[in-house]
Design a protein around this motif. Structure first.
Motif, PDB file in Angstrom:
ATOM      1  N   THR A 220      -0.904 -13.580  -3.302  1.00 50.93           N
ATOM      2  CA  THR A 220       0.007 -12.567  -2.765  1.00 50.93           C
ATOM      3  C   THR A 220      -0.323 -11.148  -3.361  1.00 50.93           C
ATOM      4  OG1 THR A 220       1.868 -13.928  -2.124  1.00 50.93           O
ATOM      5  CG2 THR A 220       2.322 -11.838  -2.310  1.00 50.93           C
ATOM      6  N   TYR A 221      -0.300 -10.358  -2.495  1.00 53.14           N
ATOM      7  CA  TYR A 221      -0.581  -8.611  -2.702  1.00 53.14           C
ATOM      8  C   TYR A 221       0.504  -7.932  -2.273  1.00 53.14           C
ATOM      9  CZ  TYR A 221      -5.100 -11.591  -3.430  1.00 53.14           C
ATOM     10  OH  TYR A 221      -5.985 -12.472  -3.785  1.00 53.14           O
ATOM     11  N   TYR A 222       0.276  -6.593  -2.609  1.00 58.33           N
ATOM     12  CA  TYR A 222       1.044  -5.708  -1.958  1.00 58.33           C
ATOM     13  C   TYR A 222       0.346  -4.299  -1.655  1.00 58.33           C
ATOM     14  CZ  TYR A 222       5.131  -8.336  -3.079  1.00 58.33           C
ATOM     15  OH  TYR A 222       6.219  -9.300  -3.184  1.00 58.33           O
ATOM     16  N   ALA A 223       0.411  -3.995  -0.436  1.00 59.45           N
ATOM     17  CA  ALA A 223      -0.244  -2.722   0.098  1.00 59.45           C
ATOM     18  C   ALA A 223       0.511  -1.575  -0.126  1.00 59.45           C
ATOM     19  CB  ALA A 223      -0.829  -3.033   1.465  1.00 59.45           C
ATOM     20  N   ASP A 224       0.374  -0.984  -1.214  1.00 60.78           N
ATOM     21  CA  ASP A 224       1.393   0.122  -1.287  1.00 60.78           C
ATOM     22  C   ASP A 224       0.827   1.456  -0.823  1.00 60.78           C
ATOM     23  OD1 ASP A 224       2.694  -1.520  -2.870  1.00 60.78           O
ATOM     24  OD2 ASP A 224       1.621  -0.935  -4.873  1.00 60.78           O
ATOM     25  N   SER A 225       1.751   2.122   0.018  1.00 60.60           N
ATOM     26  CA  SER A 225       1.294   3.226   0.870  1.00 60.60           C
ATOM     27  C   SER A 225       1.314   4.396  -0.098  1.00 60.60           C
ATOM     28  CB  SER A 225       2.650   3.648   1.860  1.00 60.60           C
ATOM     29  OG  SER A 225       2.356   4.683   2.529  1.00 60.60           O
ATOM     30  N   THR A 226       0.453   5.333   0.206  1.00 63.25           N
ATOM     31  CA  THR A 226       0.283   6.624  -0.478  1.00 63.25           C
ATOM     32  C   THR A 226       0.491   7.551   0.598  1.00 63.25           C
ATOM     33  OG1 THR A 226      -2.047   6.678   0.175  1.00 63.25           O
ATOM     34  CG2 THR A 226      -1.257   5.801  -2.133  1.00 63.25           C
ATOM     35  N   MET A 227       0.750   7.334   1.633  1.00 63.23           N
ATOM     36  CA  MET A 227       1.196   8.279   2.828  1.00 63.23           C
ATOM     37  C   MET A 227       2.807   8.530   2.835  1.00 63.23           C
ATOM     38  SD  MET A 227       0.317   8.250   6.850  1.00 63.23           S
ATOM     39  CE  MET A 227      -1.555   8.463   6.539  1.00 63.23           C
TER      40      MET A 227
END
Length: 255
Positions: A220-227
């Protein structure tokens, strides 16, 4: 006949004296320093001011930042990224004249102040960055990788079965359909962009960000938004070429 005023004569004599002194005393002039760390004085040494380990890591740009991330190693070498591409790189150096650390660019030799402010990385040229917790490319505890490939990077905990996000590099299409309305582009540094398209119109980037690792969930991973502030998608790897992207469904990497 007019006589010259005494104070004018005295002024001329003083001026000549100063000129002669400046010309004759060349040994007393200070030469420019080639090494900006010379003559630090006090308790400072080159070792202490050139210790950049506190800056080491991957730093994610804030939502309103013009750049996605900055990566800095323990020696102070840094790389700046935008949309998965390197846009600048350089090195850190302590400047005793200003008692501060500056980030110098290899592209144009420009330098700007860089500092830590309450856990944030601040760059006068590039803005504010937050530490990308979990983005380090760490090895298994035993120093190897389960497939025996020395180029594979894995998380600190082998039981989590996590891969280095650089292995996700490619284009991922919803439900494995090359003509799908949505797709995700991931580069070798873990930067991602989420696109949406409609017939006859150029694809629009709806979101972008950087991967981080789950500390307690397998694969499992997390796609953290920079937008968008506070937005993060849980990403689960169901297969080598299949990712469950939050509530968006399953995306497949297509050759």
């Amino acid at each position: 006949m007019k006589r010259k005023k005494p104070y004018l004569l005295a002024g001329l004599v003083l001026l000549l004296f100063l000129l002669c002194t400046a010309c004759g005393d060349t040994e007393g002039q200070i030469a420019p320093q080639d090494d900006p760390n010379e003559g630090l004085g006090g308790d400072l040494t080159e070792d202490t001011v050139n210790d950049f380990s506190g800056f080491e890591g991957i730093w994610l740009g804030e939502a309103n930042n013009d750049y996605d991330s900055m990566e800095i190693d323990a020696e102070g070498n840094w790389t700046l990224y935008l949309s998965g591409e390197v846009v600048d790189e350089g090195y850190l150096r302590y400047e005793p004249e200003w008692e501060a650390i500056y980030a110098y660019s290899n592209l144009d030799d420009s330098g700007s102040l860089i500092a830590m402010e309450e856990g944030q990385l601040y760059s006068a040229a590039y803005g504010y960055f937050n530490y990308g917790d979990g983005m380090e490319y760490l090895w298994y505890e035993d120093g190897g990788s389960p497939d025996g490939n020395p180029d594979s990077y894995w998380s600190w905990d082998s039981d989590l079965c996590q891969r280095n996000v650089s292995e996700f590099k490619g284009i991922w299409y919803y439900d494995g359909d090359l003509s799908s309305e949505t797709y995700i582009v991931i580069d070798g540094n873990g930067n991602w962009s989420y696109y949406q398209r409609v017939p006859g119109v150029e694809p629009a980037e709806m979101d972008c960000g950087v991967f981080t690792y789950s500390m307690d969930e397998v694969s499992t991973y997390y796609a953290d938004s920079t937008m968008y502030d506070g937005v993060s998608y849980r990403v689960f790897e169901v297969d080598e070429d299949a990712l469950v992207w939050g509530d968006e469904g399953v995306y497949y990497m297509m050759e």
